[in-house]
Design a protein around this motif. Structure first.
Motif, PDB file in Angstrom:
ATOM      1  N   LEU A  26      72.095  50.379  71.628  1.00  0.00           N
ATOM      2  CA  LEU A  26      70.998  50.113  70.697  1.00  0.00           C
ATOM      3  C   LEU A  26      70.259  48.852  71.100  1.00  0.00           C
ATOM      4  CD1 LEU A  26      72.221  50.721  67.042  1.00  0.00           C
ATOM      5  CD2 LEU A  26      70.453  51.920  68.295  1.00  0.00           C
ATOM      6  N   LEU A  58      60.623  52.853  64.795  1.00  0.00           N
ATOM      7  CA  LEU A  58      60.286  54.079  65.515  1.00  0.00           C
ATOM      8  C   LEU A  58      59.170  54.841  64.822  1.00  0.00           C
ATOM      9  CD1 LEU A  58      63.724  55.532  66.654  1.00  0.00           C
ATOM     10  CD2 LEU A  58      61.827  54.815  68.097  1.00  0.00           C
ATOM     11  N   GLY A  89      71.835  55.623  67.627  1.00  0.00           N
ATOM     12  CA  GLY A  89      71.666  55.489  66.175  1.00  0.00           C
ATOM     13  C   GLY A  89      72.251  56.681  65.439  1.00  0.00           C
ATOM     14  N   TYR A 107      70.644  48.275  59.839  1.00  0.00           N
ATOM     15  CA  TYR A 107      69.942  48.230  61.122  1.00  0.00           C
ATOM     16  C   TYR A 107      69.487  49.597  61.580  1.00  0.00           C
ATOM     17  CZ  TYR A 107      74.654  48.758  63.249  1.00  0.00           C
ATOM     18  OH  TYR A 107      75.905  49.155  63.586  1.00  0.00           O
ATOM     19  N   LEU A 108      70.127  50.655  61.058  1.00  0.00           N
ATOM     20  CA  LEU A 108      69.623  51.988  61.382  1.00  0.00           C
ATOM     21  C   LEU A 108      68.316  52.248  60.644  1.00  0.00           C
ATOM     22  CD1 LEU A 108      72.904  54.069  61.531  1.00  0.00           C
ATOM     23  CD2 LEU A 108      71.561  53.135  63.394  1.00  0.00           C
ATOM     24  N   LEU A 135      80.907  50.437  62.102  1.00  0.00           N
ATOM     25  CA  LEU A 135      79.629  49.742  61.928  1.00  0.00           C
ATOM     26  C   LEU A 135      79.717  48.296  62.415  1.00  0.00           C
ATOM     27  CD1 LEU A 135      78.362  50.978  58.459  1.00  0.00           C
ATOM     28  CD2 LEU A 135      77.254  51.264  60.655  1.00  0.00           C
ATOM     29  N   ALA A 180      79.766  48.168  66.198  1.00  0.00           N
ATOM     30  CA  ALA A 180      78.417  48.409  66.728  1.00  0.00           C
ATOM     31  C   ALA A 180      77.561  47.154  66.570  1.00  0.00           C
ATOM     32  CB  ALA A 180      77.780  49.591  66.008  1.00  0.00           C
ATOM     33  N   ALA A 181      77.683  46.509  65.405  1.00  0.00           N
ATOM     34  CA  ALA A 181      76.879  45.313  65.156  1.00  0.00           C
ATOM     35  C   ALA A 181      77.264  44.190  66.116  1.00  0.00           C
ATOM     36  CB  ALA A 181      77.062  44.859  63.718  1.00  0.00           C
ATOM     37  N   LEU A 219      71.256  41.006  62.165  1.00  0.00           N
ATOM     38  CA  LEU A 219      70.838  42.205  62.884  1.00  0.00           C
ATOM     39  C   LEU A 219      69.356  42.485  62.713  1.00  0.00           C
ATOM     40  CD1 LEU A 219      73.872  44.422  62.034  1.00  0.00           C
ATOM     41  CD2 LEU A 219      73.262  43.565  64.274  1.00  0.00           C
ATOM     42  N   VAL A 239      67.274  56.363  69.427  1.00  0.00           N
ATOM     43  CA  VAL A 239      67.608  57.438  68.492  1.00  0.00           C
ATOM     44  C   VAL A 239      69.021  57.961  68.749  1.00  0.00           C
ATOM     45  CG1 VAL A 239      67.007  59.761  67.744  1.00  0.00           C
ATOM     46  CG2 VAL A 239      65.207  58.103  68.197  1.00  0.00           C
ATOM     47  N   LEU A 243      65.720  50.360  62.639  1.00  0.00           N
ATOM     48  CA  LEU A 243      65.329  51.071  63.855  1.00  0.00           C
ATOM     49  C   LEU A 243      64.392  52.222  63.540  1.00  0.00           C
ATOM     50  CD1 LEU A 243      68.493  51.500  66.081  1.00  0.00           C
ATOM     51  CD2 LEU A 243      66.260  50.663  66.785  1.00  0.00           C
ATOM     52  N   ILE A 303      76.128  56.815  65.683  1.00  0.00           N
ATOM     53  CA  ILE A 303      76.786  55.940  64.714  1.00  0.00           C
ATOM     54  C   ILE A 303      76.702  56.552  63.319  1.00  0.00           C
ATOM     55  CG2 ILE A 303      76.710  53.688  63.572  1.00  0.00           C
ATOM     56  CD1 ILE A 303      75.498  52.561  66.146  1.00  0.00           C
ATOM     57  N   MET A 304      75.500  57.036  62.965  1.00  0.00           N
ATOM     58  CA  MET A 304      75.286  57.524  61.609  1.00  0.00           C
ATOM     59  C   MET A 304      76.215  58.693  61.287  1.00  0.00           C
ATOM     60  SD  MET A 304      71.539  58.014  60.010  1.00  0.00           S
ATOM     61  CE  MET A 304      71.613  59.751  59.736  1.00  0.00           C
TER      62      MET A 304
END
Lengths: 286, 357
Positions: A236, B182, A254, B174-175, A213, A216-217, B295, A251, B178, A257-258
């Motif tokens: 992203l 969206l 995202g 941040y997810l 995380l 990614a940040a 973020l 998407v 997003l 990562i998730m």
């Protein structure tokens, strides 16, 4: 940890469905990351203006970005970059933090005080801000990102190791070894560390998810992986400008990562439940 | 020798006072806090000024490649960073500390001539407003929902809320941000995301009017929702486990046996004890308000402290970065200090034992 304990741990993990799901997710990611160079259907960096901003279709499974690059290929190479950074930084934090914590706990007194003051100070800050500060001072790139993330998560391992060493220091077998004339180094590495390592191992899987995380940040803010080399975070960031035209650009990374973080969390929780149900050391990324 | 012999009778009393002051919980914590701020300030200075490849050298090099003569580049860099490069490093360091104490943080070298303190003062209210409001909502909702979960333990509502809380806690902010953009902005088109950028609309005057308030709310609403969603999970879970633990205490059983009403037990016995750790956490979180969220503010183009920090990092604007980090450090340290006091004030058991820590 000895072999018998290790195999019993694996057997107990096998009985936890969520830990196995985590392990499965991580293995998939690891395979993709290791072999991404040969697995990618297209070049992750080659620009193809004719196929700009295509929605997911049969040819491009998750669509293309504003330069016509295949997002699926970029995700795969992004996995390599993210996992490399996570692996290096967590290893560094694990080794450095464990050594620091062990020395601190073993030496006690003044040394312990100074080291733990610094660790407390670092603990007081939000993880991401600290990583940002270090990465901003050092500049972008793989090596600096690894250092920044390692420094941020080092205190966690230092604390955990110190805790176990303090406990072990007072036990009879350590006292017995000392009275037999065993030196400091031998005492630490041969007798104390092998017994102190288990609680730190619990933190490993969770540290991985934090590291991913954070990477990614950092990349999202333009500090981690240097473009055009893909990383989930910078993908992203690119997607942000195209949100209305091409939502799939956001998407895809995202979700990548998730699921990756989910995998490490599931495995980490499983390991923690088995090894130490009382340990609750978490640091949230803000 | 004479002075020592004459002062002997008074010395124990004076020493006693000094010892009393030094052992005071309050002062020791304060000293620790000041020390932390000084340490971070110093580290920042030496990283930016003294390390090989440091920001000042980079700036001078950058100016030189832009066609400025080496001499001028050096002077400009010195002026922007608010330091005198001709003085020895220790003197520069003392000057720098003096400037920081006076609130002078140098000038931005990308937004020419703008003072760093002014730049921070400009964005700080927006961050305080958005994150502060979100924190308040999160705290109240989190405590209420957590208590409900504990009181209705093992019913459908507990399972539902626990699952929601655990899920929200696991997804990174941040997810969630997003996803919100969206879904709300693009798929369902509930909110105009393009117009929402910034903290307020360009034409509007900052005043205490309904129009202005409606406008800033329009800009902040989705960000607010994301802040609350991304942090409420852990508050709910913490409140639930605290309440469950408190409900099992002997004094609650005794209160029940004495026939006290549920309402009285909830407010005077359970609530007060279960929310204690949450108040400490609230105090610590207040320190994080200043940093905003780098973020989320970037994602929503909300012009707060986090947005300023992200921009200064991408532009390599070191004086701004340095200033923002200093402000964040100070607020984090001060809020930790407040958390210590608050806990001692709320919980007399800690106050009595506090001197030993």
């Amino acid at each position: 940890m000895n072999k018998a304990a290790g195999s019993s741990l694996l057997r107990r993990l096998g009985r936890s469905p969520s830990a196995m799901a985590g392990l499965f997710i991580i293995t998939t990611y690891a395979v993709v990351a290791l072999f991404s160079t040969w697995l990618t259907p297209y070049s992750p960096v080659a620009q193809n203006p004719a196929d700009r901003l295509l929605a997911p279709n049969g040819q491009y499974w998750v669509g293309t970005d504003e330069f016509g690059r295949d997002i699926f290929s970029r995700l795969m190479v992004g996995a390599t970059n993210s996992l490399t950074v996570a692996m290096l930084s967590v290893s560094l934090a694990f080794v450095g933090g464990t050594l620091l914590g062990t020395v601190s706990g073993y030496a006690g007194g003044w040394t312990d005080n100074v080291i733990m003051r610094l660790v407390d100070l670092m603990f007081a800050f939000p993880a991401l801000l600290l990583a940002l500060a270090i990465a901003a001072a050092l500049g972008p790139g793989l090596r600096n990102t690894v250092i920044a993330i390692a420094v941020v998560y080092l205190p966690i391992f230092a604390r955990v190791a110190r805790g176990s060493v303090l406990l072990l220091k007072g036990l009879e077998f350590v006292e017995a070894s000392r009275s037999l004339g065993v030196g400091h180094a031998r005492l630490i590495f041969k007798h104390i560390l092998p017994n102190a390592i288990a609680p730190s191992l619990v933190q490993l899987s969770l540290a991985f998810s934090w590291a991913i995380l954070t990477e990614a940040a950092l990349s999202f803010l333009g500090l981690g992986t240097i473009p055009p080399n893909p990383s989930w975070g910078s993908m992203l960031s690119d997607a942000r400008k195209m949100m209305e035209l091409a939502p799939w650009m956001a998407v895809a990374p995202g979700l990548a990562i998730m699921f990756c973080v989910l995998g490490f969390n599931l495995l980490g929780d499983g390991v923690r439940d088995i090894l130490d149900p009382h340990l609750h050391l978490t640091k949230k990324i803000t | 020798m004479a002075t020592i012999t004459t002062s002997t009778p008074t010395e124990p009393a004076a020493l006693g006072v000094i010892r009393k002051i030094a052992s005071s919980f309050l002062l020791r914590r304060l000293a620790k806090a000041l020390f932390s701020i000084w340490l971070v300030t110093s580290i920042t200075f030496f990283v930016i000024r003294a390390m090989p490849g440091n920001a000042v050298d980079v700036l001078i090099q950058e100016l030189t490649t832009q066609g400025v003569s080496p001499e001028d580049a050096r002077n400009q860099a010195a002026a922007l960073m608010n330091i005198d490069l001709d003085k020895p490093l220790p003197v520069q360091y003392l000057d720098y500390l003096g400037n920081v104490v006076r609130g002078d943080l140098g000038s931005s070298y990308k937004s020419a001539g703008l003072g760093v303190s002014d730049m921070i003062a400009q964005v700080l209210p927006w961050t305080l407003f958005s994150v502060g409001l979100a924190l308040l909502i999160t705290f109240v909702l989190g405590v209420a929902l957590g208590a409900i979960m504990a009181y209705r333990r093992d019913t459908w509502i507990d399972h539902l809320l626990s699952n929601i809380a655990a899920t929200l806690d696991a997804i990174s902010p941040y997810l969630i941000g997003l996803l919100a953009i969206l879904l709300f902005g693009i798929t369902w088109k509930w909110v105009p995301i393009m117009e929402m950028r910034g903290a307020m609309s360009p034409g509007i005057k900052p005043a205490f009017t309904l129009e202005f308030l409606a406008d800033i709310f329009m800009h902040v609403r989705v960000l607010l929702l994301v802040y609350v969603l991304s942090s409420i999970g852990s508050w709910m879970l913490q409140m639930k486990s605290n309440t469950v633990a408190t409900l099992g205490e002997d004094y609650v059983t005794v209160a029940r046996a004495r026939g006290l009403t549920d309402g009285r037990i909830l407010t005077a016995y359970v609530g007060r004890n279960a929310t204690l750790p949450l108040f400490t956490r609230l105090a610590i979180s207040v320190g994080f308000i200043v940093g905003g969220s780098v973020l989320l503010e970037t994602l929503f183009t909300y012009r707060g402290v986090g947005f300023l920090l992200a921009r200064s990092i991408s532009e390599r604007d070191y004086p701004v970065m340095q200033g923002v980090f200093l402000i964040i450090t100070a607020s984090v340290v001060v809020s930790n200090l407040l958390a210590d006091y608050l806990y001692g004030w709320l919980d007399p058991r800690v106050r009595i034992a506090g001197g030993d820590n």
